[in-house]
Design an enzyme around this catalytic site. Structure first.
Site, mmCIF file in Angstrom:
data_model
loop_
_atom_site.group_PDB
_atom_site.id
_atom_site.type_symbol
_atom_site.label_atom_id
_atom_site.label_comp_id
_atom_site.label_asym_id
_atom_site.label_seq_id
_atom_site.Cartn_x
_atom_site.Cartn_y
_atom_site.Cartn_z
ATOM 1 N N HIS A 1 95.145 49.193 -18.224
ATOM 2 C CA HIS A 1 95.228 50.506 -17.647
ATOM 3 C C HIS A 1 97.090 50.981 -17.559
ATOM 4 O O HIS A 1 97.799 50.279 -17.693
ATOM 5 C CB HIS A 1 95.074 50.638 -16.236
ATOM 6 N N LYS B 1 90.709 56.989 -3.731
ATOM 7 C CA LYS B 1 91.024 55.541 -3.418
ATOM 8 C C LYS B 1 92.444 55.168 -3.735
ATOM 9 O O LYS B 1 93.293 54.521 -2.854
ATOM 10 C CB LYS B 1 90.268 54.531 -4.392
ATOM 11 N N SER C 1 70.064 36.781 -14.789
ATOM 12 C CA SER C 1 71.281 36.023 -15.485
ATOM 13 C C SER C 1 70.982 34.716 -14.916
ATOM 14 O O SER C 1 71.572 33.759 -15.566
ATOM 15 C CB SER C 1 72.470 36.333 -15.119
ATOM 16 N N SER D 1 87.149 48.922 -19.669
ATOM 17 C CA SER D 1 86.783 47.931 -19.174
ATOM 18 C C SER D 1 86.761 48.036 -17.456
ATOM 19 O O SER D 1 86.260 47.172 -16.683
ATOM 20 C CB SER D 1 87.642 46.566 -19.420
ATOM 21 N N CYS E 1 91.774 48.616 -9.102
ATOM 22 C CA CYS E 1 92.933 48.072 -10.291
ATOM 23 C C CYS E 1 93.811 49.106 -10.588
ATOM 24 O O CYS E 1 95.216 48.576 -10.776
ATOM 25 C CB CYS E 1 91.910 48.125 -11.546
#
Ligand SMILES: NC(=O)c1ccc[n+]([C@@H]2O[C@H](COP(=O)([O-])OP(=O)(O)OC[C@H]3O[C@@H](n4cnc5c(N)ncnc54)[C@H](OP(=O)(O)O)[C@@H]3O)[C@@H](O)[C@H]2O)c1
Length: 346
Positions: A243, A215, A40, A161, A131
């Site tokens: 979520h 986790k 990138s 995502s 998350c």
């Protein structure tokens, strides 16, 4: 004072949200760098409405003189470059799982355990939790303070995502081919994610749980209390962003629904939206782009002595990743932890 901030992984789903969040929250920035892989280098990304940043190659990026680096690249690459940045005097806030369980790296959710941030100075690395863990502990913390949690049973409904930009691309592509009665072989996910749900996030461990489920358990204990038992079932669902979690909690002390609701309403980072009418709860689509963790469907779980069940939703790219990282950076600034570091070094 203003700070030199590098966003590492700036072309990714989380990195772009980090740039947006820094800009929206007016983080005191004197210079911002967008950093990603060699692929990138030279690509342009926007920072706010007027600034265009040219992406720099991480392999060649010198962190000396940069105050903060927000990392959102994979574990292995973080493992190489975060220590390099930390050794150069730059404070790294890392989104990967690489350092989360290391004893000398604080694992932080600012609403929950900000006092632990101070331990960062040994390695200059602070870890952002998973998350799914972040949104759950924001909701559990005020309940634990008041009623003491013994055990948590959680089932997640995690958006694509959470697997980055390639996960979002795969949901879009696979959904499209269904309409022409065709199929795309899955590449990011283990099975077709279109019109489906997949009870596997990350690889399997010896005990039959997945790494994502592990986790959630170990991170919750590190952040909140090592005595809390957690069992998670993590499921990928065909939702782009946001979520959701069905959370069942067993407490040591008695708790009523009204008491729990009052405690949750008073807690930072949380919005209780809990009306017992059709649609009186928050869904992932409604949480998208929002900062809060939403709690709905609060009710008694009478299958255990002191039980409560609720539904918890948040934008995984914001509170689950970028916003939490930026809030940690804001805490460092507000508590003069960066200034102290610079003074000590000088
Ligand atoms: N998505 C979430 O909800 C979420 C939440 C919490 C934590 N995380 C963690 O955050 C990290 C990034 O997730 P994401 O969802 O943003 O993934 P993503 O959309 O796939 O983006 C990955 C980013 O990492 C960069 N990258 C990949 N290989 C690199 C290399 N060798 N050198 C430098 N940069 C490299 C990519 O740059 P190129 O474009 O140049 O390849 C891109 O900017 C992961 O560790 C993930 O576990 C994600």
């Amino acid at each position: 004072m203003a700070y030199r901030v590098a966003v590492v992984g700036a072309t990714g789903a989380v990195g772009r949200e980090m740039l947006k969040t820094l800009y929206e929250r007016k983080f005191p920035i004197s210079e911002v760098a967008a950093v990603a892989s060699a692929r990138s280098a030279g690509v342009q990304v926007s920072f706010g409405e007027e600034t265009i940043l040219t992406v720099k190659n991480l392999d060649k990026f010198d962190f000396a003189g940069w105050d903060i680096a927000l990392f959102s690249i994979g574990e292995a690459i973080s493992g190489v470059h975060a220590p390099r940045a930390g050794a150069a005097g730059c404070v790294v806030i890392d989104n990967s799982s690489q350092f989360r369980m290391e004893a000398d790296v604080p694992l932080i959710v600012p609403e929950v355990n900000p006092q632990a941030i101070a331990q960062f100075s040994k390695r200059n690395i602070i870890a952002n939790p998973n998350c799914s863990t972040i949104q759950m502990v924001v909701a559990l913390k005020p309940l634990h303070d008041k009623f003491k949690i013994k055990r948590v049973v959680v089932s997640t409904y995690q958006s694509v995502s959470g697997a980055g930009k390639e996960g979002m691309d795969e949901l879009l592509a696979n959904t499209k081919v269904h309409y022409v009665h065709d199929k795309n072989p899955p590449q990011v996910f283990q099975k077709d994610i279109a019109f489906n749900v997949i009870p596997q996030i990350a690889s399997f461990m010896d005990d039959g749980s997945t790494k994502e489920e592990w986790k959630m358990a170990v991170e919750t204990r590190k952040i909140l209390d090592p005595n809390i038992a957690v069992i998670a079932t993590c499921v990928r669902v065909p939702v782009f962003i946001g979520h959701a979690e069905a959370v069942h909690v067993e407490f040591e002390q008695p708790v009523t629904v009204n008491e729990a609701r009052a405690v949750l309403r008073a807690a930072p980072g949380l919005i209780v939206h809990d009306q017992r009418v059709d649609g009186g709860y928050i869904t992932p689509a409604e949480a998208q782009g929002e900062d809060a963790v939403y709690v709905s469907r609060i009710r008694k779980d009478s299958t255990v002595p002191h039980g409560l069940a609720f539904w918890c939703v948040s934008d995984n790219l914001r509170k689950g990743a970028a916003l939490n990282a930026v809030q940690i950076a804001e805490y460092l600034v507000a508590h003069k932890m960066l200034a102290n570091k610079t003074e000590k070094a000088a």
